[in-house]
Design a protein around this motif. Structure first.
Motif, PDB file in Angstrom:
ATOM      1  N   ASP A  25     -17.188  11.160   5.100  1.00 34.51           N
ATOM      2  CA  ASP A  25     -16.182  11.763   5.718  1.00 34.51           C
ATOM      3  C   ASP A  25     -15.365  10.834   6.407  1.00 34.51           C
ATOM      4  N   THR A  26     -15.257   9.549   5.944  1.00 33.18           N
ATOM      5  CA  THR A  26     -14.495   8.617   6.689  1.00 33.18           C
ATOM      6  C   THR A  26     -13.384   7.914   5.525  1.00 33.18           C
ATOM      7  N   TYR A  27     -12.375   7.278   5.711  1.00 40.76           N
ATOM      8  CA  TYR A  27     -11.485   7.035   4.799  1.00 40.76           C
ATOM      9  C   TYR A  27     -10.919   5.707   5.186  1.00 40.76           C
ATOM     10  N   GLU A  28     -10.586   5.007   3.866  1.00 39.92           N
ATOM     11  CA  GLU A  28     -10.207   3.654   3.998  1.00 39.92           C
ATOM     12  C   GLU A  28      -8.570   3.280   4.035  1.00 39.92           C
ATOM     13  N   SER A  29      -8.035   4.386   3.585  1.00 44.04           N
ATOM     14  CA  SER A  29      -6.407   4.395   3.247  1.00 44.04           C
ATOM     15  C   SER A  29      -5.744   5.822   2.988  1.00 44.04           C
ATOM     16  N   PHE A  30      -4.630   5.801   2.998  1.00 42.53           N
ATOM     17  CA  PHE A  30      -4.143   7.356   2.839  1.00 42.53           C
ATOM     18  C   PHE A  30      -4.599   7.636   1.102  1.00 42.53           C
TER      19      PHE A  30
ATOM     20  N   LYS B 165      -1.351  11.206  10.166  1.00 43.68           N
ATOM     21  CA  LYS B 165      -1.417   9.888  11.107  1.00 43.68           C
ATOM     22  C   LYS B 165      -1.724   8.320  10.281  1.00 43.68           C
ATOM     23  N   GLN B 166      -2.582   8.827   9.185  1.00 42.18           N
ATOM     24  CA  GLN B 166      -2.915   7.570   8.405  1.00 42.18           C
ATOM     25  C   GLN B 166      -1.684   7.277   7.594  1.00 42.18           C
ATOM     26  N   PHE B 167      -0.974   8.124   7.227  1.00 42.70           N
ATOM     27  CA  PHE B 167       0.282   7.909   6.344  1.00 42.70           C
ATOM     28  C   PHE B 167       1.493   7.133   7.385  1.00 42.70           C
ATOM     29  N   ALA B 168       1.406   7.686   8.662  1.00 44.78           N
ATOM     30  CA  ALA B 168       2.290   7.026   9.707  1.00 44.78           C
ATOM     31  C   ALA B 168       2.113   5.863   9.873  1.00 44.78           C
ATOM     32  N   GLN B 169       0.808   5.371   9.975  1.00 43.94           N
ATOM     33  CA  GLN B 169       0.412   3.687  10.350  1.00 43.94           C
ATOM     34  C   GLN B 169       0.483   2.945   9.186  1.00 43.94           C
ATOM     35  N   GLU B 170       0.426   3.449   7.927  1.00 45.75           N
ATOM     36  CA  GLU B 170       0.735   2.819   6.827  1.00 45.75           C
ATOM     37  C   GLU B 170       2.081   2.423   6.630  1.00 45.75           C
ATOM     38  N   ILE B 171       2.932   3.448   6.792  1.00 46.92           N
ATOM     39  CA  ILE B 171       4.384   3.515   6.487  1.00 46.92           C
ATOM     40  C   ILE B 171       5.007   2.235   7.466  1.00 46.92           C
TER      41      ILE B 171
END
Length: 258
Positions: free
Chosen positions: A136-141, A172-178
């Motif tokens: 239930d953890t993710y490394e990227s979008f 939030k993951q998208f925002a961090q990567e962009i």
């Protein structure tokens, strides 16, 4: 008109019925006003973890048909490996009217049938292979859409004004990567900062408006999965553009040196 009234409890004073009614009605009335106009969906909580063949759903709040459903204790169920897509969902039972109350109850089920939007709400879906662990953890979008051995919450509806939106953690993951891409697109920066400022709680209408502007479309698709794929396309374009830009600069340096 607006007014304010607070009951005062004093020693050796008789409790009036009106005082108890105020304590009962205030939180209920506040919550009804707070979520007026919201879609059905998850309000908060409901984290999902897996360990040693046991699936656990953490306490949380759901909004359905104008009512808030509270789960105050974790729910655990058996979840063994089964190499087929399964859906974890909440089934809303028929309301029961008893003397002095109306009760709305649910049950949480895990099976291979897609949720029935009329009476069920998806919490997640996954495909767990033999001998694997459900993470239930993710490394990227992009990792949020991994097809095997990963809790997929892209399709789970989160309550929002007007229509259900996508899981705040995904936005939030998208925002961090962009932002990490260091692009200069004004729409990207503005949207990402709004996402982070609001802890990822962005209405679907706002997400789709951004995507239409950013991708140059008159319309976008419908539903969480469409939003997710369009957001992934934005990241792909940004990453591809940065790579091409770096390549062009390298060529220019080579010509100058020659």
């Amino acid at each position: 008109m607006f007014r304010y009234e607070e009951p005062i409890f004093q020693k050796k004073r008789v409790l009036r019925i009106e005082m108890l009614e105020q304590l009962r009605d205030y939180p209920r009335n506040y919550l009804k006003l707070r979520y007026q106009g919201y879609s059905d969906g998850i309000i908060c909580g409901c984290q999902i973890t897996w360990d040693s063949g046991q699936l656990e759903i953490a306490p949380g709040i759901l909004y359905h048909a104008g009512n808030l459903y509270f789960m105050e204790e974790p729910c655990r169920m058996e979840c063994l490996s089964k190499d087929i897509m399964r859906y974890l969902k909440v089934q809303f039972m028929t309301q029961v009217r008893e003397e002095g109350k109306i009760e709305g109850s649910t049950r949480i089920v895990l099976n291979e049938q897609k949720p029935d939007a009329a009476c069920e709400m998806e919490l997640c879906r996954f495909r767990l292979q033999e001998g694997a662990r459900l993470r239930d953890t993710y490394e990227s979008f992009e990792d949020y859409a991994t097809g095997y051995d990963t809790v997929n919450r892209i399709h789970a509806p989160y309550a929002s004004y007007g229509q259900a939106t996508i899981w705040p953690a995904i936005l939030k993951q998208f925002a961090q990567e962009i932002l990490e891409s260091r692009g200069q697109n004004v729409y990207d920066i503005s949207f990402a900062m709004n996402v982070l400022a609001n802890e990822g709680e962005i209405p679907a209408g706002c997400v789709n408006s951004y995507l239409k502007r950013r991708l140059g479309r008159k319309e976008t698709g419908h539903g969480n999965y469409s939003m997710y794929m369009d957001l992934q396309e934005v990241l792909r374009q940004e990453q591809t553009g940065r790579t091409e830009q770096s390549g062009e600069k390298a060529k220019k340096r080579q010509v100058i040196l020659w």
